[in-house]
Design a protein around this motif. Structure first.
Motif, mmCIF file in Angstrom:
data_model
loop_
_atom_site.group_PDB
_atom_site.id
_atom_site.type_symbol
_atom_site.label_atom_id
_atom_site.label_comp_id
_atom_site.label_asym_id
_atom_site.label_seq_id
_atom_site.Cartn_x
_atom_site.Cartn_y
_atom_site.Cartn_z
ATOM 1 N N ALA A 259 0.852 -1.191 0.000
ATOM 2 C CA ALA A 259 0.000 0.000 0.000
ATOM 3 C C ALA A 259 0.885 1.238 0.000
ATOM 4 O O ALA A 259 1.847 1.334 0.767
ATOM 5 N N PHE A 260 0.565 2.187 -0.872
ATOM 6 C CA PHE A 260 1.303 3.447 -0.892
ATOM 7 C C PHE A 260 0.939 4.280 0.330
ATOM 8 O O PHE A 260 1.797 4.823 1.003
ATOM 9 N N ASP A 261 -0.345 4.353 0.628
ATOM 10 C CA ASP A 261 -0.842 5.058 1.805
ATOM 11 C C ASP A 261 -1.650 4.058 2.626
ATOM 12 O O ASP A 261 -2.765 3.707 2.259
ATOM 13 N N GLU A 262 -1.052 3.567 3.711
ATOM 14 C CA GLU A 262 -1.697 2.526 4.521
ATOM 15 C C GLU A 262 -3.067 2.960 5.030
ATOM 16 O O GLU A 262 -3.975 2.140 5.194
ATOM 17 N N SER A 263 -3.267 4.244 5.258
ATOM 18 C CA SER A 263 -4.539 4.730 5.805
ATOM 19 C C SER A 263 -5.679 4.605 4.806
ATOM 20 O O SER A 263 -6.859 4.636 5.182
ATOM 21 N N LYS A 264 -5.363 4.457 3.515
ATOM 22 C CA LYS A 264 -6.391 4.360 2.480
ATOM 23 C C LYS A 264 -6.677 2.913 2.067
ATOM 24 O O LYS A 264 -7.567 2.677 1.253
ATOM 25 N N MET A 265 -5.933 1.956 2.623
ATOM 26 C CA MET A 265 -6.131 0.560 2.246
ATOM 27 C C MET A 265 -7.422 0.034 2.851
ATOM 28 O O MET A 265 -7.614 0.072 4.061
ATOM 29 N N VAL A 266 -8.323 -0.440 1.985
ATOM 30 C CA VAL A 266 -9.638 -0.902 2.433
ATOM 31 C C VAL A 266 -9.665 -2.408 2.600
ATOM 32 O O VAL A 266 -9.988 -2.926 3.660
ATOM 33 N N ASP A 267 -9.332 -3.152 1.552
ATOM 34 C CA ASP A 267 -9.396 -4.609 1.578
ATOM 35 C C ASP A 267 -8.144 -5.156 0.906
ATOM 36 O O ASP A 267 -8.028 -5.124 -0.321
ATOM 37 N N PRO A 268 -7.189 -5.670 1.691
ATOM 38 C CA PRO A 268 -5.899 -6.060 1.114
ATOM 39 C C PRO A 268 -5.884 -7.426 0.432
ATOM 40 O O PRO A 268 -4.921 -7.756 -0.246
ATOM 41 N N HIS A 269 -6.931 -8.237 0.554
ATOM 42 C CA HIS A 269 -6.780 -9.657 0.209
ATOM 43 C C HIS A 269 -6.568 -9.924 -1.273
ATOM 44 O O HIS A 269 -5.966 -10.923 -1.637
ATOM 45 N N LEU A 270 -7.009 -9.020 -2.161
ATOM 46 C CA LEU A 270 -6.728 -9.178 -3.590
ATOM 47 C C LEU A 270 -5.752 -8.118 -4.099
ATOM 48 O O LEU A 270 -5.472 -8.059 -5.289
ATOM 49 N N ILE A 271 -5.246 -7.316 -3.178
ATOM 50 C CA ILE A 271 -4.405 -6.175 -3.546
ATOM 51 C C ILE A 271 -2.941 -6.409 -3.183
ATOM 52 O O ILE A 271 -2.039 -6.053 -3.925
ATOM 53 N N ILE A 272 -2.709 -7.022 -2.025
ATOM 54 C CA ILE A 272 -1.351 -7.207 -1.522
ATOM 55 C C ILE A 272 -0.932 -8.665 -1.719
ATOM 56 O O ILE A 272 -1.574 -9.581 -1.212
ATOM 57 N N TYR A 273 0.153 -8.864 -2.471
ATOM 58 C CA TYR A 273 0.619 -10.228 -2.787
ATOM 59 C C TYR A 273 2.018 -10.129 -3.387
ATOM 60 O O TYR A 273 2.549 -9.036 -3.608
ATOM 61 N N TYR A 274 2.605 -11.285 -3.654
ATOM 62 C CA TYR A 274 3.884 -11.364 -4.351
ATOM 63 C C TYR A 274 3.623 -11.665 -5.824
ATOM 64 O O TYR A 274 3.299 -12.804 -6.169
ATOM 65 N N PRO A 275 3.780 -10.706 -6.728
ATOM 66 C CA PRO A 275 3.630 -11.008 -8.151
ATOM 67 C C PRO A 275 4.782 -11.838 -8.706
ATOM 68 O O PRO A 275 4.624 -12.535 -9.705
ATOM 69 N N VAL A 276 5.960 -11.741 -8.079
ATOM 70 C CA VAL A 276 7.151 -12.409 -8.608
ATOM 71 C C VAL A 276 7.869 -13.161 -7.498
ATOM 72 O O VAL A 276 8.152 -12.588 -6.436
ATOM 73 N N ARG A 277 8.171 -14.449 -7.764
ATOM 74 C CA ARG A 277 9.031 -15.235 -6.888
ATOM 75 C C ARG A 277 9.916 -16.116 -7.757
ATOM 76 O O ARG A 277 9.541 -16.480 -8.884
ATOM 77 N N VAL A 278 11.061 -16.484 -7.224
ATOM 78 C CA VAL A 278 12.022 -17.315 -7.954
ATOM 79 C C VAL A 278 12.239 -18.613 -7.195
ATOM 80 O O VAL A 278 12.519 -18.608 -5.987
ATOM 81 N N LEU A 279 12.123 -19.732 -7.912
ATOM 82 C CA LEU A 279 12.333 -21.065 -7.352
ATOM 83 C C LEU A 279 13.418 -21.746 -8.184
ATOM 84 O O LEU A 279 13.145 -22.265 -9.270
ATOM 85 N N GLY A 280 14.648 -21.707 -7.689
ATOM 86 C CA GLY A 280 15.756 -22.286 -8.442
ATOM 87 C C GLY A 280 15.937 -21.563 -9.766
ATOM 88 O O GLY A 280 16.164 -20.357 -9.810
ATOM 89 N N ASN A 281 15.818 -22.309 -10.875
ATOM 90 C CA ASN A 281 15.965 -21.710 -12.203
ATOM 91 C C ASN A 281 14.620 -21.359 -12.831
ATOM 92 O O ASN A 281 14.507 -21.205 -14.038
ATOM 93 N N LYS A 282 13.606 -21.218 -11.981
ATOM 94 C CA LYS A 282 12.260 -20.871 -12.455
ATOM 95 C C LYS A 282 11.839 -19.524 -11.872
ATOM 96 O O LYS A 282 11.994 -19.277 -10.672
ATOM 97 N N THR A 283 11.287 -18.684 -12.718
ATOM 98 C CA THR A 283 10.757 -17.387 -12.296
ATOM 99 C C THR A 283 9.256 -17.392 -12.500
ATOM 100 O O THR A 283 8.766 -17.656 -13.600
ATOM 101 N N ILE A 284 8.520 -17.142 -11.432
ATOM 102 C CA ILE A 284 7.053 -17.173 -11.430
ATOM 103 C C ILE A 284 6.538 -15.739 -11.411
ATOM 104 O O ILE A 284 6.990 -14.920 -10.612
ATOM 105 N N VAL A 285 5.581 -15.449 -12.275
ATOM 106 C CA VAL A 285 4.979 -14.112 -12.352
ATOM 107 C C VAL A 285 3.466 -14.274 -12.429
ATOM 108 O O VAL A 285 2.959 -14.956 -13.319
ATOM 109 N N THR A 286 2.729 -13.660 -11.500
ATOM 110 C CA THR A 286 1.274 -13.781 -11.517
ATOM 111 C C THR A 286 0.616 -12.490 -11.040
ATOM 112 O O THR A 286 1.276 -11.582 -10.542
#
Length: 238
Positions: free
Chosen positions: A60-87
């Motif tokens: 969140a850029f401004d924590e005071s304006k965050m209403v519902d984080p469950h579909l907003i805050i997540y990891y779009p990118v993670r790396v597992l060995g030689n695999k890069t995951i983007v979602t």
């Protein structure tokens, strides 16, 4: 097959929602991926991308304006060995955790469905890059409701072996604006990847995203021989 320029494709809609681009650089030496988010609501626009090691998360850029984080805050990118995951959601963690237990990308996503944001039922889009022996293959997936019916989930996976240099595939969540938002349809689109460095590509994508709706952009080049990654992040909220 229609091959579009990045500029033309991004300018074809004012609202793509979230988008993933994956391909091989024009010189054939790098895996290229980009992920962007756009937003219409205050909650959706109130975000930035933050690097965390070789991963990337939303915040969140401004924590005071965050209403519902469950579909907003997540990891779009993670790396597992030689695999890069983007979602576009917390299915990044699902893919990471289940592939770490020897399940496939497709098997991991069978445990998930589209988002629970009625009436849009936003599709979950995912991509994975596998780097091996100086080359790459990759896959993309979309999980979407069947004709807006939340009781039925359609699952599509597209796999690309020995991809052509200078080409990328592009998948996004929405086919434009509307209420409810129309889901992406068809196969991932084919884009020309220009012969340019990461800064040039980052600027090209960011410049051609709709000014009112764009929120954040992530771009990564991965050296196919060494695995060394170069990353750029651009946030509208600074």
């Amino acid at each position: 097959m229609k091959i579009s320029s990045i500029a033309n494709e991004l300018n074809s809609l004012a609202y793509h929602g979230r988008g993933i681009i994956i391909g091989k650089s024009a010189d054939g030496k790098k895996a290229v991926t980009a992920y962007f988010i756009m937003g219409r609501s205050v909650n959706s626009r109130n975000r930035v991308f933050v690097a965390e090691g070789d991963a990337m998360r939303t915040k969140a850029f401004d924590e005071s304006k965050m209403v519902d984080p469950h579909l907003i805050i997540y990891y779009p990118v993670r790396v597992l060995g030689n695999k890069t995951i983007v979602t576009n959601g917390d299915q990044t963690d699902t893919i990471y955790n289940l592939m770490d237990k020897q399940m496939t990308f497709e098997q991991a996503l069978r445990t998930r469905e589209f988002e629970d944001d009625k009436p849009n039922f936003t599709p979950r889009i995912s991509g994975i890059i596998h780097r091996e022996n100086g080359d790459m293959n990759y896959a993309m997936s979309i999980l979407k409701s069947a004709e807006g019916d939340d009781s039925s989930c359609e699952r599509f996976t597209y796999a690309y072996s020995n991809p052509i240099a200078g080409r990328a595939k592009f998948i996004h969540t929405y086919n434009g604006d509307g209420n409810p938002l129309p889901s992406f349809e068809g196969e991932p689109k084919t884009l020309e990847l220009p012969d340019m460095d990461i800064d040039g590509l980052t600027d090209l994508i960011w410049t051609n995203l709709n000014e009112d709706n764009k929120v954040s952009l992530f771009v990564r080049y991965i050296d196919l021989e060494t695995g060394e990654a170069d990353t750029r992040i651009v946030n509208k909220n600074v």
